[in-house]
Design a protein around this motif. Structure first.
Motif, PDB file in Angstrom:
ATOM      1  N   ASP A 268       0.834  -1.219  -0.012  1.00  0.00           N
ATOM      2  CA  ASP A 268       0.001   0.141  -0.022  1.00  0.00           C
ATOM      3  C   ASP A 268       0.964   1.169  -0.179  1.00  0.00           C
ATOM      4  OD1 ASP A 268       1.179   0.205   2.539  1.00  0.00           O
ATOM      5  OD2 ASP A 268      -0.897  -0.399   3.527  1.00  0.00           O
ATOM      6  N   ASP A 269       0.302   2.467   0.156  1.00  0.00           N
ATOM      7  CA  ASP A 269       0.988   3.556  -0.022  1.00  0.00           C
ATOM      8  C   ASP A 269       2.209   3.753   1.026  1.00  0.00           C
ATOM      9  OD1 ASP A 269      -0.255   4.351  -2.022  1.00  0.00           O
ATOM     10  OD2 ASP A 269      -1.770   5.502  -1.011  1.00  0.00           O
ATOM     11  N   GLU A 270       1.901   3.011   2.349  1.00  0.00           N
ATOM     12  CA  GLU A 270       2.772   3.140   3.333  1.00  0.00           C
ATOM     13  C   GLU A 270       4.020   2.060   3.362  1.00  0.00           C
ATOM     14  OE1 GLU A 270       0.667   2.747   7.087  1.00  0.00           O
ATOM     15  OE2 GLU A 270       0.004   4.794   6.900  1.00  0.00           O
ATOM     16  N   SER A 271       3.803   1.097   2.326  1.00  0.00           N
ATOM     17  CA  SER A 271       5.097   0.099   2.255  1.00  0.00           C
ATOM     18  C   SER A 271       5.641  -0.533   3.282  1.00  0.00           C
ATOM     19  CB  SER A 271       6.020   0.781   1.441  1.00  0.00           C
ATOM     20  OG  SER A 271       6.977  -0.020   0.700  1.00  0.00           O
ATOM     21  N   ASP A 272       6.907  -0.384   3.476  1.00  0.00           N
ATOM     22  CA  ASP A 272       7.641  -1.039   4.469  1.00  0.00           C
ATOM     23  C   ASP A 272       7.352  -0.323   6.047  1.00  0.00           C
ATOM     24  OD1 ASP A 272       8.777  -3.353   3.857  1.00  0.00           O
ATOM     25  OD2 ASP A 272      10.646  -2.523   3.274  1.00  0.00           O
ATOM     26  N   PHE A 273       7.079   1.088   5.731  1.00  0.00           N
ATOM     27  CA  PHE A 273       6.731   1.821   7.148  1.00  0.00           C
ATOM     28  C   PHE A 273       5.729   1.361   7.625  1.00  0.00           C
ATOM     29  CE2 PHE A 273       9.571   4.168   4.049  1.00  0.00           C
ATOM     30  CZ  PHE A 273      10.578   4.582   5.040  1.00  0.00           C
ATOM     31  N   GLY A 274       4.563   1.224   6.873  1.00  0.00           N
ATOM     32  CA  GLY A 274       3.232   0.766   7.613  1.00  0.00           C
ATOM     33  C   GLY A 274       3.448  -0.684   7.952  1.00  0.00           C
ATOM     34  N   ARG A 275       4.493  -1.448   7.479  1.00  0.00           N
ATOM     35  CA  ARG A 275       4.632  -2.896   7.854  1.00  0.00           C
ATOM     36  C   ARG A 275       5.244  -2.941   9.052  1.00  0.00           C
ATOM     37  NH1 ARG A 275       8.315  -7.172   4.933  1.00  0.00           N
ATOM     38  NH2 ARG A 275       9.843  -5.601   5.388  1.00  0.00           N
ATOM     39  N   VAL A 276       6.151  -2.308   9.474  1.00  0.00           N
ATOM     40  CA  VAL A 276       6.786  -1.819  10.803  1.00  0.00           C
ATOM     41  C   VAL A 276       5.636  -1.499  11.797  1.00  0.00           C
ATOM     42  CG1 VAL A 276       8.403  -0.653  11.993  1.00  0.00           C
ATOM     43  CG2 VAL A 276       9.032  -1.487  10.027  1.00  0.00           C
ATOM     44  N   GLU A 277       4.844  -0.800  11.600  1.00  0.00           N
ATOM     45  CA  GLU A 277       3.817  -0.282  12.246  1.00  0.00           C
ATOM     46  C   GLU A 277       2.877  -1.633  12.697  1.00  0.00           C
ATOM     47  OE1 GLU A 277       1.480   2.887  11.104  1.00  0.00           O
ATOM     48  OE2 GLU A 277       3.044   4.329  11.193  1.00  0.00           O
ATOM     49  N   ARG A 278       2.596  -2.185  11.863  1.00  0.00           N
ATOM     50  CA  ARG A 278       1.891  -3.542  12.021  1.00  0.00           C
ATOM     51  C   ARG A 278       2.561  -4.649  12.888  1.00  0.00           C
ATOM     52  NH1 ARG A 278      -0.142  -1.919   7.111  1.00  0.00           N
ATOM     53  NH2 ARG A 278       1.624  -2.890   5.837  1.00  0.00           N
ATOM     54  N   GLN A 279       3.762  -4.751  12.676  1.00  0.00           N
ATOM     55  CA  GLN A 279       4.785  -5.603  13.274  1.00  0.00           C
ATOM     56  C   GLN A 279       4.724  -4.955  14.824  1.00  0.00           C
ATOM     57  OE1 GLN A 279       8.302  -5.120  11.291  1.00  0.00           O
ATOM     58  NE2 GLN A 279       8.002  -6.898   9.776  1.00  0.00           N
ATOM     59  N   GLN A 280       4.800  -3.891  15.000  1.00  0.00           N
ATOM     60  CA  GLN A 280       4.724  -3.142  16.377  1.00  0.00           C
ATOM     61  C   GLN A 280       3.372  -3.625  17.147  1.00  0.00           C
ATOM     62  OE1 GLN A 280       5.423   0.939  15.699  1.00  0.00           O
ATOM     63  NE2 GLN A 280       7.753   0.649  15.778  1.00  0.00           N
ATOM     64  N   GLU A 281       2.507  -3.764  16.423  1.00  0.00           N
ATOM     65  CA  GLU A 281       1.038  -3.683  17.233  1.00  0.00           C
ATOM     66  C   GLU A 281       0.939  -5.142  17.482  1.00  0.00           C
ATOM     67  OE1 GLU A 281      -3.379  -4.367  15.145  1.00  0.00           O
ATOM     68  OE2 GLU A 281      -1.734  -3.560  14.127  1.00  0.00           O
ATOM     69  N   VAL A 282       1.239  -5.973  16.577  1.00  0.00           N
ATOM     70  CA  VAL A 282       1.155  -7.375  16.768  1.00  0.00           C
ATOM     71  C   VAL A 282       2.279  -7.684  18.045  1.00  0.00           C
ATOM     72  CG1 VAL A 282       1.801 -10.012  16.087  1.00  0.00           C
ATOM     73  CG2 VAL A 282       0.542  -8.181  14.597  1.00  0.00           C
ATOM     74  N   MET A 283       3.572  -7.198  18.150  1.00  0.00           N
ATOM     75  CA  MET A 283       4.534  -7.760  18.895  1.00  0.00           C
ATOM     76  C   MET A 283       4.094  -7.235  20.366  1.00  0.00           C
ATOM     77  SD  MET A 283       6.528  -9.633  17.322  1.00  0.00           S
ATOM     78  CE  MET A 283       7.155  -9.635  15.545  1.00  0.00           C
ATOM     79  N   VAL A 284       3.465  -5.912  20.416  1.00  0.00           N
ATOM     80  CA  VAL A 284       2.838  -5.692  21.909  1.00  0.00           C
ATOM     81  C   VAL A 284       1.851  -6.690  22.324  1.00  0.00           C
ATOM     82  CG1 VAL A 284       1.446  -3.753  23.139  1.00  0.00           C
ATOM     83  CG2 VAL A 284       3.375  -3.225  21.543  1.00  0.00           C
ATOM     84  N   GLN A 285       0.930  -7.211  21.470  1.00  0.00           N
ATOM     85  CA  GLN A 285       0.119  -8.171  22.023  1.00  0.00           C
ATOM     86  C   GLN A 285       0.542  -9.417  22.324  1.00  0.00           C
ATOM     87  OE1 GLN A 285      -3.943  -8.498  20.368  1.00  0.00           O
ATOM     88  NE2 GLN A 285      -3.338  -6.796  18.947  1.00  0.00           N
ATOM     89  N   LEU A 286       1.796  -9.981  21.512  1.00  0.00           N
ATOM     90  CA  LEU A 286       2.504 -11.024  21.728  1.00  0.00           C
ATOM     91  C   LEU A 286       3.046 -11.024  23.228  1.00  0.00           C
ATOM     92  CD1 LEU A 286       4.088 -12.517  18.607  1.00  0.00           C
ATOM     93  CD2 LEU A 286       2.106 -13.075  19.573  1.00  0.00           C
ATOM     94  N   LYS A 287       3.724  -9.781  23.502  1.00  0.00           N
ATOM     95  CA  LYS A 287       4.356  -9.850  24.986  1.00  0.00           C
ATOM     96  C   LYS A 287       3.211  -9.787  25.987  1.00  0.00           C
ATOM     97  CE  LYS A 287       4.530  -5.402  26.410  1.00  0.00           C
ATOM     98  NZ  LYS A 287       3.895  -5.902  27.507  1.00  0.00           N
ATOM     99  N   THR A 288       2.197  -9.158  25.572  1.00  0.00           N
ATOM    100  CA  THR A 288       1.060  -9.232  26.680  1.00  0.00           C
ATOM    101  C   THR A 288       0.614 -10.790  26.772  1.00  0.00           C
ATOM    102  OG1 THR A 288       0.384  -6.937  26.236  1.00  0.00           O
ATOM    103  CG2 THR A 288      -1.107  -8.335  27.317  1.00  0.00           C
ATOM    104  N   GLY A 289       0.319 -11.508  25.798  1.00  0.00           N
ATOM    105  CA  GLY A 289      -0.034 -12.878  25.997  1.00  0.00           C
ATOM    106  C   GLY A 289       1.072 -13.712  26.763  1.00  0.00           C
TER     107      GLY A 289
END
Length: 295
Positions: free
Chosen positions: A185-206
């Motif tokens: 999409d328009d955010e390319s790798d920069f958006g992907r890093v944001e999604r990685q951050q989002e998921v990693m926070v949830q994995l940490k919480t789990g």
């Protein structure tokens, strides 16, 4: 021994899913904590390289995610640097001289990637950990067996063939891998890093939720052992198993992050042999990274 303890701590961060995300402060018992001497602190300030590779078991693969981490025990501070995989760098011994940094792992594995980082940024890597797609999928299901809640749009669903509906959904390992890898999409790798951050926070919480009870603490060694089976690292399992339960609750007071290339220091270019790249101001990025790690 101090550097092994530090590496164990950072490995637990991987198990907690904190590779890309800032960690919340957790209070320890300051009266009972052993204070490190100045010499101990200097010995403990090692740099660690974490590599996520775009492989499902193939012999050769490229690094899909590259992160450097350094812990400062005296300041109780952790610093994390994400290097964008399309960064255009000089690769030692490579016939064409320059390529994307993720090609270094493909051509020469972890050792060439370490040399590439040192030559371009002046940073010496002390230890390495690698995880591939299969390992990531299994790690997600290990740390978040009930799934991860994410918000997906039509573009991600269609492009990555995710079997779900638009909006908030609970996804598991294979689908989460697709979700964090999407970059069309328009955010390319920069958006992907944001999604990685989002998921990693949830994995940490789990992960933290799993070990917050007595039963979870009993199961912690098994969780760590299973998680480490998904990683390829240069520190022994025995040491990690012995120290893991002690260090998991001693998170740093401060976590600082940096992305390379830094804002305003690169431009998009296209080269015949490499395709689209991020062409950097090398002096500016080298200084930014070294300044970041020196403070």
């Amino acid at each position: 021994m101090k550097e092994k303890v530090l590496f164990i701590y950072l490995m637990v961060l991987i198990l907690a899913g904190c590779t890309y995300a800032p960690l919340p402060k957790q209070n320890g018992n300051a009266d009972t904590e052993k204070k490190l001497t100045k010499e101990d602190n200097q010995e403990s300030e090692k740099t660690f390289l974490f590599i996520g590779v775009d492989s499902r078991g193939e012999k050769k693969s490229r690094s899909d995610a590259i992160m450097l981490a350094k812990y400062y025990p005296e300041q109780e501070k952790l610093k994390l640097v994400s290097i964008m995989r399309d960064s255009y760098v000089k690769i030692p011994g490579y016939k064409s001289g320059y390529n994307k940094i993720n090609a270094a792992y493909y051509y020469g594995g972890r050792e060439l990637l370490k040399k590439t980082i040192r030559e371009n940024f002046g940073v010496k890597v002390d230890h390495v950990a690698v995880i591939d797609f299969q390992g990531f999928v299994k790690m997600v299901d290990l740390l978040a067996p009930e799934g991860v809640v994410v918000d997906v749009d039509r573009e991600i669903i269609d492009n990555m063939s995710i079997q779900t509906s638009i909006g908030e959904n609970v996804l598991h390992g294979e689908e989460i891998l697709k979700y964090v890898r999407f970059r069309h999409d328009d955010e390319s790798d920069f958006g992907r890093v944001e999604r990685q951050q989002e998921v990693m926070v949830q994995l940490k919480t789990g992960f933290i939720n799993q070990i917050s009870s007595f039963e979870g603490m009993v199961a912690l060694p098994e969780i760590i052992e299973q998680g480490l089976s998904y990683l390829d690292t240069d520190i022994g399992l025995k040491t990690i198993m012995e120290m893991g339960p002690k260090v998991v609750f001693h998170t740093p007071d401060t976590v600082e992050t940096l992305r390379i290339p830094v804002e305003g220091s690169f431009k998009d270019e296209v080269y015949p042999e490499t395709g689209a790249v991020l062409e950097m101001d090398y002096a500016k990025n080298k200084k930014a990274l070294q300044d970041f790690f020196s403070k």
